[in-house]
Scaffold this active site. Sequence first.
Site, short mmCIF file in Angstrom:
data_model
loop_
_atom_site.label_atom_id
_atom_site.label_comp_id
_atom_site.label_asym_id
_atom_site.label_seq_id
_atom_site.Cartn_x
_atom_site.Cartn_y
_atom_site.Cartn_z
CD1 TRP A 44 42.05 -3.24 107.59
CD2 TRP A 44 43.65 -3.27 109.37
NE1 TRP A 44 42.32 -4.50 107.96
CE2 TRP A 44 42.92 -4.52 108.83
CE3 TRP A 44 44.47 -3.23 110.34
CZ2 TRP A 44 43.77 -5.76 109.65
CZ3 TRP A 44 45.13 -4.21 111.04
CH2 TRP A 44 44.71 -5.32 110.55
CE1 TYR B 184 37.00 -4.73 105.21
CE2 TYR B 184 38.85 -4.08 103.90
CZ TYR B 184 38.32 -4.88 104.76
OH TYR B 184 38.88 -6.04 105.45
N1 LIG Z 1 45.58 -8.34 95.64
C1 LIG Z 1 45.53 -8.34 97.08
N2 LIG Z 1 44.49 -7.09 97.33
C2 LIG Z 1 44.17 -7.11 98.66
C3 LIG Z 1 44.59 -8.25 99.71
C4 LIG Z 1 45.25 -9.32 99.19
O1 LIG Z 1 45.89 -10.12 99.80
N3 LIG Z 1 45.62 -9.29 97.84
N4 LIG Z 1 44.06 -8.01 100.91
C5 LIG Z 1 42.89 -7.27 101.04
C6 LIG Z 1 42.60 -7.08 102.40
S1 LIG Z 1 42.64 -8.53 103.46
C7 LIG Z 1 42.65 -5.75 103.03
S2 LIG Z 1 42.11 -5.86 104.55
C8 LIG Z 1 42.45 -4.60 102.39
C9 LIG Z 1 43.12 -3.40 103.09
O2 LIG Z 1 42.78 -2.40 102.46
P1 LIG Z 1 42.57 -0.97 103.13
O3 LIG Z 1 42.20 -1.14 104.51
O4 LIG Z 1 41.88 -0.14 102.38
O5 LIG Z 1 44.08 -0.45 103.14
P2 LIG Z 1 44.75 0.81 104.15
O6 LIG Z 1 45.94 1.03 103.06
O7 LIG Z 1 44.91 0.37 105.34
O8 LIG Z 1 43.64 1.99 103.81
C10 LIG Z 1 43.33 2.83 104.96
C11 LIG Z 1 43.32 4.22 104.59
O9 LIG Z 1 42.88 4.97 105.70
C12 LIG Z 1 43.67 6.22 105.75
N5 LIG Z 1 43.47 6.59 107.19
C13 LIG Z 1 44.24 6.22 108.22
N6 LIG Z 1 43.90 6.70 109.25
C14 LIG Z 1 42.68 7.60 108.79
C15 LIG Z 1 41.77 8.35 109.73
O10 LIG Z 1 42.06 8.62 110.92
N7 LIG Z 1 40.86 9.09 108.91
C16 LIG Z 1 40.95 8.99 107.69
N8 LIG Z 1 39.72 9.46 107.11
N9 LIG Z 1 41.60 8.05 106.87
C17 LIG Z 1 42.61 7.38 107.68
C18 LIG Z 1 44.86 5.70 105.33
O11 LIG Z 1 45.76 6.92 104.96
C19 LIG Z 1 44.54 4.63 104.18
O12 LIG Z 1 44.54 5.47 103.18
O13 LIG Z 1 43.29 -4.68 101.13
C20 LIG Z 1 42.64 -6.13 100.40
N10 LIG Z 1 43.32 -6.18 99.04
N1 LIG Z 2 53.09 -6.57 107.70
C1 LIG Z 2 51.67 -6.59 107.41
N2 LIG Z 2 50.99 -7.36 107.84
C2 LIG Z 2 49.50 -7.61 107.78
C3 LIG Z 2 48.72 -6.90 106.74
C4 LIG Z 2 49.71 -5.81 106.23
O1 LIG Z 2 49.37 -5.06 105.36
N3 LIG Z 2 51.03 -5.77 106.40
N4 LIG Z 2 47.67 -7.02 106.66
C5 LIG Z 2 46.83 -7.64 107.55
C6 LIG Z 2 45.55 -8.06 106.90
S1 LIG Z 2 44.32 -6.99 106.81
C7 LIG Z 2 45.24 -9.35 106.81
S2 LIG Z 2 43.62 -10.10 106.28
C8 LIG Z 2 46.32 -10.29 106.93
C9 LIG Z 2 46.09 -11.52 105.72
O2 LIG Z 2 46.74 -12.75 106.11
P1 LIG Z 2 46.94 -13.82 105.04
O3 LIG Z 2 45.72 -14.00 104.39
O4 LIG Z 2 47.59 -15.17 106.00
O5 LIG Z 2 48.18 -13.00 104.16
P2 LIG Z 2 48.83 -12.78 102.88
O6 LIG Z 2 50.11 -12.13 103.05
O7 LIG Z 2 47.80 -12.45 101.92
O8 LIG Z 2 48.98 -14.46 102.40
C10 LIG Z 2 49.88 -15.43 103.04
C11 LIG Z 2 50.70 -16.38 102.04
O9 LIG Z 2 49.81 -17.31 101.63
C12 LIG Z 2 50.33 -18.04 100.24
N5 LIG Z 2 49.35 -18.21 99.31
C13 LIG Z 2 48.66 -17.60 98.35
N6 LIG Z 2 47.72 -18.52 97.95
C14 LIG Z 2 47.94 -19.67 98.25
C15 LIG Z 2 47.02 -20.89 98.07
O10 LIG Z 2 46.38 -20.97 97.16
N7 LIG Z 2 47.56 -21.99 98.82
C16 LIG Z 2 48.63 -21.83 99.76
N8 LIG Z 2 48.95 -22.91 100.50
N9 LIG Z 2 49.07 -20.57 100.03
C17 LIG Z 2 48.77 -19.55 99.25
C18 LIG Z 2 51.21 -16.71 99.64
O11 LIG Z 2 52.49 -17.46 99.31
C19 LIG Z 2 51.23 -15.74 100.74
O12 LIG Z 2 52.40 -15.03 100.96
O13 LIG Z 2 47.60 -9.93 107.21
C20 LIG Z 2 47.64 -8.86 108.11
N10 LIG Z 2 49.05 -8.65 108.60
MO LIG Z 3 42.69 -7.97 106.01
#
Ligand SMILES: Nc1nc2c(c(=O)[nH]1)N[C@H]1C(S)=C(S)[C@@H](COP(=O)(O)OP(=O)(O)OC[C@H]3O[C@@H](n4cnc5c(=O)[nH]c(N)nc54)[C@H](O)[C@@H]3O)O[C@H]1N2
Ligand SMILES: Nc1nc2c(c(=O)[nH]1)N[C@H]1C(S)=C(S)[C@@H](COP(=O)(O)OP(=O)(O)OC[C@H]3O[C@@H](n4cnc5c(=O)[nH]c(N)nc54)[C@H](O)[C@@H]3O)O[C@H]1N2
Ligand SMILES: [Mo]
Length: 752
Positions: free
Chosen positions: A117, A115
């Site tokens: 991005w 998994y």
């Molecule tokens: N505590 C907590 N944890 C979370 C979340 C949260 O809200 N709270 N959110 C979760 C969510 S929603 C998500 S989507 C995940 C995101 O987690 P990830 O999608 O795993 O995070 P990224 O840092 O985008 O990882 C992408 C990796 O791909 C590498 N990469 C970029 N381009 C290329 C390429 O062309 N080839 C290869 N081989 N590698 C490449 C980058 O260097 C990077 O290390 O995290 C989750 N984890």
């Molecule tokens: N700049 C930037 N933007 C991103 C990403 C990134 O890495 N960087 N990641 C992208 C990805 S993969 C995803 S999935 C989206 C995620 O998008 P979201 O899921 O909307 O984002 P989060 O930043 O995890 O959380 C938003 C807010 O939810 C609030 N929250 C947490 N728990 C609760 C709760 O129980 N109740 C309520 N009401 N609020 C709560 C927190 O205050 C938090 O700041 O963001 C995307 N956008």
């Molecule tokens: Mo995500």
Amino acid sequence: MDKNFPQEKSTMSHWGAFNATVLDGKIVSVAPFPEDPFPSRIPELLPKAVTHPTRVKTPSIRKEWLKTRGHQSQSLRGDDSFVEMPWDEALDIAATAIDETRNQIGNEAIFGGSYGWASAGRFHHAGTQVHRFLNSIGGYVSSRGTYSAGTAETLIPHVLGRPFFDVTFNAQNSWETISRHTETLVMFGGINQKNSQVSLGGITRHQTRDWLQKFSDSGMNLINISPQRSDTTSNARWLPIIPGTDTAMMLGIAHFLETQDLVDRDFLARCTEGYEVFQKYLLGDSDGEAKDCRWAAEICGIAEATICDLAKIMASTRCLITVAWSLQRAEFGEQPFWMATVLAAMLGQIGLPGGGIGYGYGAIAGVGNAYANLKSLALPEGVNAVTEFIPVARIADMLLHGGEEYEFNGVKRTYPNIELVYWCGGNPFHHHQDLNRLRLAWQKPRTIIVHEPWWTSTARHADIVFPATTPYEREDISYALGDSFVFHMPQLIDPVGNARDDYQIFSALAKRLDVEGEFTEGRDSEQWLEHIYSNFCDANEGLVPDAPTLSELREKNWVELSLAKKERDQMAFLDFRADPSKNPLRTPSGRIEIFSSTIEEFGYDDCRGHPTWHEPSEWLGADDSAEFPLHLVSPQPPDKLHSQMECVISDIEGARPAPLTIHPIDASDRSLNDGDIACAFNDRGKTLVKVLISDSIRKGVVSLCTGAWFCLDEDGVDQQGNPNTLTRDKGTSRLGQGSTAHTALVQVKALG
Ligand SMILES: Nc1nc2c(c(=O)[nH]1)N[C@H]1C(S)=C(S)[C@@H](COP(=O)(O)OP(=O)(O)OC[C@H]3O[C@@H](n4cnc5c(=O)[nH]c(N)nc54)[C@H](O)[C@@H]3O)O[C@H]1N2
Ligand SMILES: Nc1nc2c(c(=O)[nH]1)N[C@H]1C(S)=C(S)[C@@H](COP(=O)(O)OP(=O)(O)OC[C@H]3O[C@@H](n4cnc5c(=O)[nH]c(N)nc54)[C@H](O)[C@@H]3O)O[C@H]1N2
Ligand SMILES: [Mo]
């Protein structure tokens, strides 16, 4: 190309389009894309990131692994040093390890869920590349759903009869429609401007800020129900809710509507199923406890009168309820999404312009844009001969409990026994919950292969690391959902060090494993670009009559597809509302399932047949919250995408450990001052953090963004401030099995 003359080219990234200036083989600067009204500043990290000393320069194999090829391992993955190797030798070694696994144990022992991005480019999309490669060698155990919204992806088809992301992009009010019709916008978890900087596969025009401004200028009533004020525009009224309690607050509102006769009974009768069962629960007939506003207030920390008043406003205006994806990344995360849908149904506004329910506005930039949903531009993955999969966030459970049973969405399943993990384009040692537990689980397989541009924590926890190019070192094309542009992504610079494209690496392995023909189909990268681009144009014929040929696109650099940008009003469930029997939903009843007999029959006590308040195992109302009295939320970072380009941020003086936002009273109770380095901890781990005092967070809640590169010292303390040192690694429920990152109690103490 004249290397001594600066060249400016546009390209696409997940955080938006930008122009890069290349001089002397280096990206020297980046500038905003002129068509973008509110460009993200994340691309500014790029010039330093691509040539950063943390780039993986050459194929590297872990010392201990090399001695026995993984048959015995003396040191923990992540603690060992690496041996650099020439490409051919390293590829031979990897091919042998893969071959041994598939021949001696079987493809069911290979986990390729992988998994992450990765890049915005659609051909060199690392996840697609690894899946295609593993399919060509006989298949792999895959993963299902996303960390983002895995729980909703399981739940929403039961309730609305459509895939979750289909609802998100094709059956929600567009920004334009909201702007014209919505009077009250009730945002659970906010509509986050920092998050709408990014979109999977890219975004050309960042519009969320301007829409929110327009809503507020027009006098729309904006209500932000969230532990943090910053979760949406500062113009919104902030109701600082206790994390994990939104379902209770929604039930309180529902109870008020029901008892004040503000419910649209005609809508419920025509368009929904099972309200009477839910009603008994709401009124307390089935469990002896009325879910009234007072009951809700005690749980969620918002005053009783405020909840009642909000209910009145919602019932008397055109009201759109929105839920952030973060709400379902918590224990029992199914409930707030289901309950928000039920609440919208009780108001009877689903199917009215600007009313009803919307999921994840602001989560990523594309949500709310009413562009035509074109068929995708992608490399085909091929067919996976292995049917085994896991819900994506159950990886550590799988590695620790191979052969054991678990439940998921009504089915009893068995975790496979994994011997080889192949990861490409993701960073599980940033993204997974409870990283100390993942570290233990990660010791189980015989071999772990990772492709990475940088020495991330995941690369450091692998056995074989192949250096991958970044998107700026190869040619690609991008088209993203919720956008109307197609971009040519030119190769800007030569590959750094000995890095190779994922496609080249897999082609070389495929050759060694006698499946070169299956994997490459005889095409090189350029021929694949031609192929997938012409497939995209053919598949969307009619919608893209103005699509240029690939060579024209190369010349133009980018193009906006005029017809893809369809009529900007988009309303949800209009036809269904008008005539539910003629236009039924694909649910068992054909209507919105307030009560789902399917889910009820699964017999789960953690996700029943209708929305229910379940007390989380960790929350501020828990009896045993004294030891760890602060609720940790771990949102996405404002300054970057996940862990990508973290190396540049961590070089900035004072930027690491990452900032932990804490309320002034909580800080003073602990004698913490702004800027202090402190330790955040619980039973699962410890991490250093930098104290950031702010009154825009609810007292009792602390916030630490994701994205730091997990890095333990000899005492097991993460030095960088990755919140997943502290988060909980259990599924939302037996239904969704999603990530529960936002359910975590911690303590914070001053160092020394
Ligand atoms: N505590 C907590 N944890 C979370 C979340 C949260 O809200 N709270 N959110 C979760 C969510 S929603 C998500 S989507 C995940 C995101 O987690 P990830 O999608 O795993 O995070 P990224 O840092 O985008 O990882 C992408 C990796 O791909 C590498 N990469 C970029 N381009 C290329 C390429 O062309 N080839 C290869 N081989 N590698 C490449 C980058 O260097 C990077 O290390 O995290 C989750 N984890
Ligand atoms: N700049 C930037 N933007 C991103 C990403 C990134 O890495 N960087 N990641 C992208 C990805 S993969 C995803 S999935 C989206 C995620 O998008 P979201 O899921 O909307 O984002 P989060 O930043 O995890 O959380 C938003 C807010 O939810 C609030 N929250 C947490 N728990 C609760 C709760 O129980 N109740 C309520 N009401 N609020 C709560 C927190 O205050 C938090 O700041 O963001 C995307 N956008
Ligand atoms: Mo995500």
